[in-house]
Design an enzyme around this catalytic site. Structure first.
Site, PDB file in Angstrom:
ATOM      1  N   VAL A   1       0.933  -1.037  -0.051  1.00 48.65           N
ATOM      2  CA  VAL A   1      -0.014   0.003  -0.040  1.00 48.65           C
ATOM      3  C   VAL A   1       0.933   1.192   0.109  1.00 48.65           C
ATOM      4  O   VAL A   1       1.829   1.410   0.732  1.00 48.65           O
ATOM      5  CB  VAL A   1      -1.018  -0.011   1.383  1.00 48.65           C
ATOM      6  CG1 VAL A   1      -1.735   1.306   1.295  1.00 48.65           C
ATOM      7  CG2 VAL A   1      -1.764  -1.213   1.310  1.00 48.65           C
ATOM      8  N   CYS A   2       0.569   1.949  -0.810  1.00 49.81           N
ATOM      9  CA  CYS A   2       1.131   3.547  -0.912  1.00 49.81           C
ATOM     10  C   CYS A   2       2.774   3.396  -1.266  1.00 49.81           C
ATOM     11  O   CYS A   2       3.110   2.652  -2.052  1.00 49.81           O
ATOM     12  CB  CYS A   2       1.094   4.197   0.545  1.00 49.81           C
ATOM     13  SG  CYS A   2       1.569   5.866   0.543  1.00 49.81           S
ATOM     14  N   THR A   3       3.627   3.854  -0.349  1.00 47.82           N
ATOM     15  CA  THR A   3       4.886   3.803  -0.830  1.00 47.82           C
ATOM     16  C   THR A   3       5.458   2.383  -0.340  1.00 47.82           C
ATOM     17  O   THR A   3       6.923   2.236  -0.402  1.00 47.82           O
ATOM     18  CB  THR A   3       5.728   4.905  -0.099  1.00 47.82           C
ATOM     19  OG1 THR A   3       5.682   4.943   1.591  1.00 47.82           O
ATOM     20  CG2 THR A   3       5.565   6.266  -0.545  1.00 47.82           C
TER      21      THR A   3
ATOM     22  N   ALA B   1      -2.317   2.276  -4.495  1.00 51.88           N
ATOM     23  CA  ALA B   1      -1.940   3.635  -4.433  1.00 51.88           C
ATOM     24  C   ALA B   1      -1.901   4.163  -2.820  1.00 51.88           C
ATOM     25  O   ALA B   1      -1.933   3.465  -2.078  1.00 51.88           O
ATOM     26  CB  ALA B   1      -2.990   4.467  -5.216  1.00 51.88           C
TER      27      ALA B   1
END
Length: 302
Positions: free
Chosen positions: A151-153, A202
């Site tokens: 998730v995310c970075t 994202a």
């Protein structure tokens, strides 16, 4: 004191004792659960033969990245969801205000059906990219997973481990340029991207979307739909500003400033964090499975 008064007093005293004993037993059970010796090297005992899902925690992670998917995946029939970190115990988020408890250490979790790697701010992401122990563990566990997710970075951490080479992936919108320019990854501006057995999400809230899609792969579409209803996930935000492709430069800068300030100096246990500008030399020594980061301009990390 009359007989009736003594009887009432005795009854109240007995009730109080029972409540105290119940509380004592509950406290003892909780203590035993949290201090029990580690069992076999698995994330957690399997319940009903469902998927073993391990969520990695590391210092500076973003709170919703692991907890949003955990809310979805823990509802799947027979599933076990376990928080894992280098060491058992509390792991602090990027703001420093909240901690989540890791029930297992890396050494206690060698086989998982699903691995999820959350994202973080600059401090957490850069530290994770430089952590050889963490990256080696991710690579080792990935060899046996059914699905490896982020998730995310968290996708940048997967990339640093060499798992995204030649793949398509997504990440936090402000980190897209960094991901593409540093690693052999093609960024897609989607809520989640499925590439082989890797699924990347994202930024932050997209982890819930990814988890529902993953739920359909693990337990079927009907179960995934039921899980969505069970958590009443029907997002209707008050503002239509969650899509970076439709946001102007001023709003993007304001959003990144909010992140920077929340991850920087403040009250409680917050610690100073670097500005949300990842320089080319900030991760120059980040280990990778093969090769090294390509040259790239400085870009923001969410």
């Amino acid at each position: 004191m009359t007989d009736s008064t003594r009887t009432a007093h005795s009854a109240r005293h007995s009730t109080t004792r029972r409540n105290v004993l119940r509380g004592t037993v509950a406290t003892a059970a909780l203590a035993a659960a949290t201090t029990a010796p580690a069992g076999p090297a698995h994330a957690a005992p399997r319940a009903g033969g469902g998927p073993r899902i391990g969520i990695l925690l590391y210092d500076g992670f973003s709170l919703l990245d692991p907890t949003g998917p955990a809310e979805v995946l823990s509802r799947l029939p027979g599933a076990t969801v376990t928080m894992i970190a280098e060491r058992r115990g509390a792991v602090r988020t990027d703001t420093g205000d909240v901690a989540v408890v890791a029930e297992r250490s890396l050494d206690e979790a060698d086989r998982l059906d699903v691995l999820l790697v959350p994202g973080a701010g600059d401090r957490g992401t850069v530290a994770a990219m430089r952590n050889r122990t963490l990256l080696d563990w991710i690579r080792r566990v990935h060899r046996h997973t059914r699905w490896t997710t982020s998730v995310c970075t968290g996708s940048i951490v997967l990339a640093a481990a060499g798992l995204l080479d030649g793949r398509q992936a997504t990440t936090y919108w402000a980190s897209a340029e960094y991901l593409e320019s540093t690693f052999d990854v093609t960024y897609l501006p989607r809520r989640y991207v499925h590439s082989g057995k890797i699924i990347t999400a994202a930024g932050v809230s997209a982890g819930i979307d990814m988890a529902l899609y993953l739920a359909s792969l693990l337990a079927g579409t009907d179960t995934a739909k039921a899980a969505q209803l069970a958590i009443e996930y029907d997002p209707r935000p008050p503002y239509d500003t969650g899509d970076s492709t439709r946001a102007d430069a001023r709003l993007k800068e304001r959003a990144l400033r909010l992140l920077e300030e929340s991850q920087g100096q403040g009250g409680g246990d917050r610690r100073a964090a670097p500005p949300a500008l990842l320089r080319a030399d900030a991760v120059a020594d980040a280990p990778r499975a093969a090769g090294g980061p390509r040259s790239h301009p400085g870009v923001r990390l969410g």
